[in-house]
Design a protein around this motif. Structure first.
Motif, PDB file in Angstrom:
ATOM      1  N   GLU A 274      19.537  -3.703 -20.549  1.00 19.40           N
ATOM      2  CA  GLU A 274      20.733  -3.460 -21.359  1.00 19.40           C
ATOM      3  C   GLU A 274      21.930  -3.017 -20.517  1.00 19.40           C
ATOM      4  O   GLU A 274      23.065  -3.089 -20.953  1.00 19.40           O
ATOM      5  N   GLU A 275      21.677  -2.563 -19.297  1.00 20.59           N
ATOM      6  CA  GLU A 275      22.753  -2.132 -18.397  1.00 20.59           C
ATOM      7  C   GLU A 275      23.367  -3.284 -17.609  1.00 20.59           C
ATOM      8  O   GLU A 275      24.492  -3.185 -17.138  1.00 20.59           O
ATOM      9  N   TYR A 276      22.604  -4.364 -17.433  1.00 21.94           N
ATOM     10  CA  TYR A 276      23.066  -5.469 -16.591  1.00 21.94           C
ATOM     11  C   TYR A 276      22.325  -6.744 -16.919  1.00 21.94           C
ATOM     12  O   TYR A 276      21.098  -6.702 -17.052  1.00 21.94           O
ATOM     13  N   PRO A 277      22.992  -7.860 -17.015  1.00 26.88           N
ATOM     14  CA  PRO A 277      24.452  -8.016 -17.006  1.00 26.88           C
ATOM     15  C   PRO A 277      25.031  -7.801 -18.409  1.00 26.88           C
ATOM     16  O   PRO A 277      24.385  -8.126 -19.406  1.00 26.88           O
ATOM     17  N   THR A 278      26.214  -7.292 -18.469  1.00 27.06           N
ATOM     18  CA  THR A 278      26.845  -6.981 -19.751  1.00 27.06           C
ATOM     19  C   THR A 278      27.781  -8.106 -20.182  1.00 27.06           C
ATOM     20  O   THR A 278      28.216  -8.923 -19.367  1.00 27.06           O
ATOM     21  N   LEU A 279      28.107  -8.089 -21.442  1.00 19.97           N
ATOM     22  CA  LEU A 279      29.081  -9.035 -21.985  1.00 19.97           C
ATOM     23  C   LEU A 279      30.419  -8.876 -21.268  1.00 19.97           C
ATOM     24  O   LEU A 279      31.073  -9.869 -20.913  1.00 19.97           O
ATOM     25  N   GLU A 280      30.794  -7.636 -20.999  1.00 23.71           N
ATOM     26  CA  GLU A 280      32.062  -7.361 -20.311  1.00 23.71           C
ATOM     27  C   GLU A 280      32.060  -7.934 -18.890  1.00 23.71           C
ATOM     28  O   GLU A 280      33.074  -8.433 -18.404  1.00 23.71           O
ATOM     29  N   ARG A 281      30.900  -7.876 -18.204  1.00 27.50           N
ATOM     30  CA  ARG A 281      30.786  -8.436 -16.851  1.00 27.50           C
ATOM     31  C   ARG A 281      31.022  -9.950 -16.887  1.00 27.50           C
ATOM     32  O   ARG A 281      31.752 -10.495 -16.065  1.00 27.50           O
ATOM     33  N   PHE A 282      30.410 -10.625 -17.859  1.00 28.80           N
ATOM     34  CA  PHE A 282      30.596 -12.064 -17.977  1.00 28.80           C
ATOM     35  C   PHE A 282      32.045 -12.411 -18.341  1.00 28.80           C
ATOM     36  O   PHE A 282      32.600 -13.387 -17.836  1.00 28.80           O
ATOM     37  N   LYS A 283      32.654 -11.607 -19.190  1.00 27.03           N
ATOM     38  CA  LYS A 283      34.056 -11.835 -19.560  1.00 27.03           C
ATOM     39  C   LYS A 283      34.934 -11.749 -18.313  1.00 27.03           C
ATOM     40  O   LYS A 283      35.811 -12.604 -18.090  1.00 27.03           O
ATOM     41  N   LYS A 284      34.685 -10.756 -17.481  1.00 27.60           N
ATOM     42  CA  LYS A 284      35.462 -10.598 -16.250  1.00 27.60           C
ATOM     43  C   LYS A 284      35.213 -11.774 -15.301  1.00 27.60           C
ATOM     44  O   LYS A 284      36.141 -12.291 -14.683  1.00 27.60           O
ATOM     45  N   ASP A 285      33.943 -12.216 -15.198  1.00 27.53           N
ATOM     46  CA  ASP A 285      33.621 -13.375 -14.358  1.00 27.53           C
ATOM     47  C   ASP A 285      34.429 -14.596 -14.794  1.00 27.53           C
ATOM     48  O   ASP A 285      34.941 -15.348 -13.957  1.00 27.53           O
ATOM     49  N   ILE A 286      34.537 -14.801 -16.098  1.00 28.08           N
ATOM     50  CA  ILE A 286      35.287 -15.946 -16.627  1.00 28.08           C
ATOM     51  C   ILE A 286      36.773 -15.781 -16.332  1.00 28.08           C
ATOM     52  O   ILE A 286      37.439 -16.719 -15.876  1.00 28.08           O
ATOM     53  N   GLU A 287      37.294 -14.585 -16.566  1.00 28.31           N
ATOM     54  CA  GLU A 287      38.721 -14.339 -16.326  1.00 28.31           C
ATOM     55  C   GLU A 287      39.087 -14.520 -14.859  1.00 28.31           C
ATOM     56  O   GLU A 287      40.205 -14.931 -14.537  1.00 28.31           O
ATOM     57  N   LEU A 288      38.150 -14.220 -13.960  1.00 31.54           N
ATOM     58  CA  LEU A 288      38.384 -14.405 -12.526  1.00 31.54           C
ATOM     59  C   LEU A 288      38.133 -15.849 -12.071  1.00 31.54           C
ATOM     60  O   LEU A 288      38.262 -16.158 -10.888  1.00 31.54           O
ATOM     61  N   HIS A 289      37.719 -16.703 -13.005  1.00 33.34           N
ATOM     62  CA  HIS A 289      37.415 -18.118 -12.716  1.00 33.34           C
ATOM     63  C   HIS A 289      36.276 -18.258 -11.717  1.00 33.34           C
ATOM     64  O   HIS A 289      36.278 -19.157 -10.880  1.00 33.34           O
ATOM     65  N   GLU A 290      35.275 -17.376 -11.829  1.00 33.36           N
ATOM     66  CA  GLU A 290      34.139 -17.375 -10.904  1.00 33.36           C
ATOM     67  C   GLU A 290      32.823 -17.795 -11.564  1.00 33.36           C
ATOM     68  O   GLU A 290      31.829 -17.970 -10.873  1.00 33.36           O
ATOM     69  N   LEU A 291      32.821 -17.951 -12.865  1.00 36.95           N
ATOM     70  CA  LEU A 291      31.598 -18.286 -13.593  1.00 36.95           C
ATOM     71  C   LEU A 291      31.581 -19.778 -13.917  1.00 36.95           C
ATOM     72  O   LEU A 291      32.539 -20.319 -14.476  1.00 36.95           O
ATOM     73  N   TYR A 292      30.484 -20.423 -13.535  1.00 34.68           N
ATOM     74  CA  TYR A 292      30.288 -21.847 -13.782  1.00 34.68           C
ATOM     75  C   TYR A 292      29.098 -22.028 -14.709  1.00 34.68           C
ATOM     76  O   TYR A 292      28.147 -21.238 -14.666  1.00 34.68           O
ATOM     77  N   VAL A 293      29.158 -23.073 -15.517  1.00 34.21           N
ATOM     78  CA  VAL A 293      28.055 -23.395 -16.408  1.00 34.21           C
ATOM     79  C   VAL A 293      27.537 -24.788 -16.094  1.00 34.21           C
ATOM     80  O   VAL A 293      28.294 -25.675 -15.695  1.00 34.21           O
ATOM     81  N   LEU A 294      26.234 -24.954 -16.245  1.00 41.57           N
ATOM     82  CA  LEU A 294      25.605 -26.263 -16.160  1.00 41.57           C
ATOM     83  C   LEU A 294      25.393 -26.700 -17.598  1.00 41.57           C
ATOM     84  O   LEU A 294      24.701 -26.028 -18.359  1.00 41.57           O
ATOM     85  N   GLU A 295      26.020 -27.802 -17.947  1.00 32.09           N
ATOM     86  CA  GLU A 295      26.036 -28.236 -19.338  1.00 32.09           C
ATOM     87  C   GLU A 295      25.519 -29.667 -19.454  1.00 32.09           C
ATOM     88  O   GLU A 295      25.976 -30.557 -18.745  1.00 32.09           O
ATOM     89  N   GLU A 296      24.538 -29.850 -20.322  1.00 29.56           N
ATOM     90  CA  GLU A 296      24.037 -31.158 -20.748  1.00 29.56           C
ATOM     91  C   GLU A 296      23.880 -31.053 -22.251  1.00 29.56           C
ATOM     92  O   GLU A 296      22.879 -30.539 -22.727  1.00 29.56           O
ATOM     93  N   LYS A 297      24.859 -31.478 -22.984  1.00 25.74           N
ATOM     94  CA  LYS A 297      24.964 -31.291 -24.438  1.00 25.74           C
ATOM     95  C   LYS A 297      25.228 -29.831 -24.774  1.00 25.74           C
ATOM     96  O   LYS A 297      26.119 -29.516 -25.531  1.00 25.74           O
ATOM     97  N   ASP A 298      24.414 -28.927 -24.213  1.00 27.89           N
ATOM     98  CA  ASP A 298      24.663 -27.494 -24.373  1.00 27.89           C
ATOM     99  C   ASP A 298      24.503 -26.826 -23.012  1.00 27.89           C
ATOM    100  O   ASP A 298      24.130 -27.462 -22.035  1.00 27.89           O
ATOM    101  N   ILE A 299      24.802 -25.541 -22.949  1.00 27.01           N
ATOM    102  CA  ILE A 299      24.753 -24.808 -21.687  1.00 27.01           C
ATOM    103  C   ILE A 299      23.303 -24.464 -21.362  1.00 27.01           C
ATOM    104  O   ILE A 299      22.631 -23.785 -22.133  1.00 27.01           O
TER     105      ILE A 299
END
Length: 165
Positions: free
Chosen positions: A34-59
């Motif tokens: 519950e301490e890691y990883p947090t929703l806020e951490r992922f939000k920051k990753d996205i805002e920094l343009h550092e988070l990538y997703v592998l998508e085939e129809k869905d993530i």
């Protein structure tokens, strides 16, 4: 397809990470909680343009690529000088798709990205109790170096790895 994550992906990304955490815990690997990883951490990753997703129809999976060195990494005796390195964080594949090569695809992407942008190495850490991950990185040629600790996640160490590009 591997693409940068959007804020609209945030809930799906977080649900994927929670599914991974539950499955790892069910297998006796107390790496994420519950301490890691947090929703806020992922939000920051996205805002920094550092988070990538592998998508085939869905993530199916995610990976974070950053130039920023975590303070825990500073004392590690790395193979290369600590400049112009790329760091891998929060690599995760939804458990429903484990063992289907998606993690390999994300790491191929990360290594290709590092080559394309002239980074001297890729660095990462993985949990010392996650033997499958250790074998995964070592098979790809990553060298195991020192250990670091994230007390909010575990009393066990995390092994640091580096691949010279």
């Amino acid at each position: 397809m591997i693409r940068k994550a959007f804020l609209s992906d945030l809930d799906i990304i977080y649900q994927l990470s929670q599914a991974c955490a539950r499955e790892m815990i069910a297998n006796g690997i107390y790496q994420w909680n519950e301490e890691y990883p947090t929703l806020e951490r992922f939000k920051k990753d996205i805002e920094l343009h550092e988070l990538y997703v592998l998508e085939e129809k869905d993530i199916k999976g995610i990976i974070v690529l950053t130039e920023l060195i975590d303070e825990e990494y500073v004392p590690v005796k790395w193979l290369t000088e600590s400049k112009n390195n790329l760091y891998v964080h929060r690599l995760a594949i939804h458990p429903q798709f484990w063992g289907q090569g998606y993690a390999q695809q994300l790491m191929d992407f990360a290594e290709g990205y590092a080559r394309d942008y002239d980074y001297q190495s890729l660095r990462l850490d993985t949990f010392s109790q996650n033997k499958r991950n250790q074998k995964f990185y070592e098979t790809r040629g990553y060298k195991r170096l020192g250990d670091i600790y994230f007390p909010k996640q575990s009393t066990y160490p995390f092994h640091c790895y580096e691949l010279i590009i």
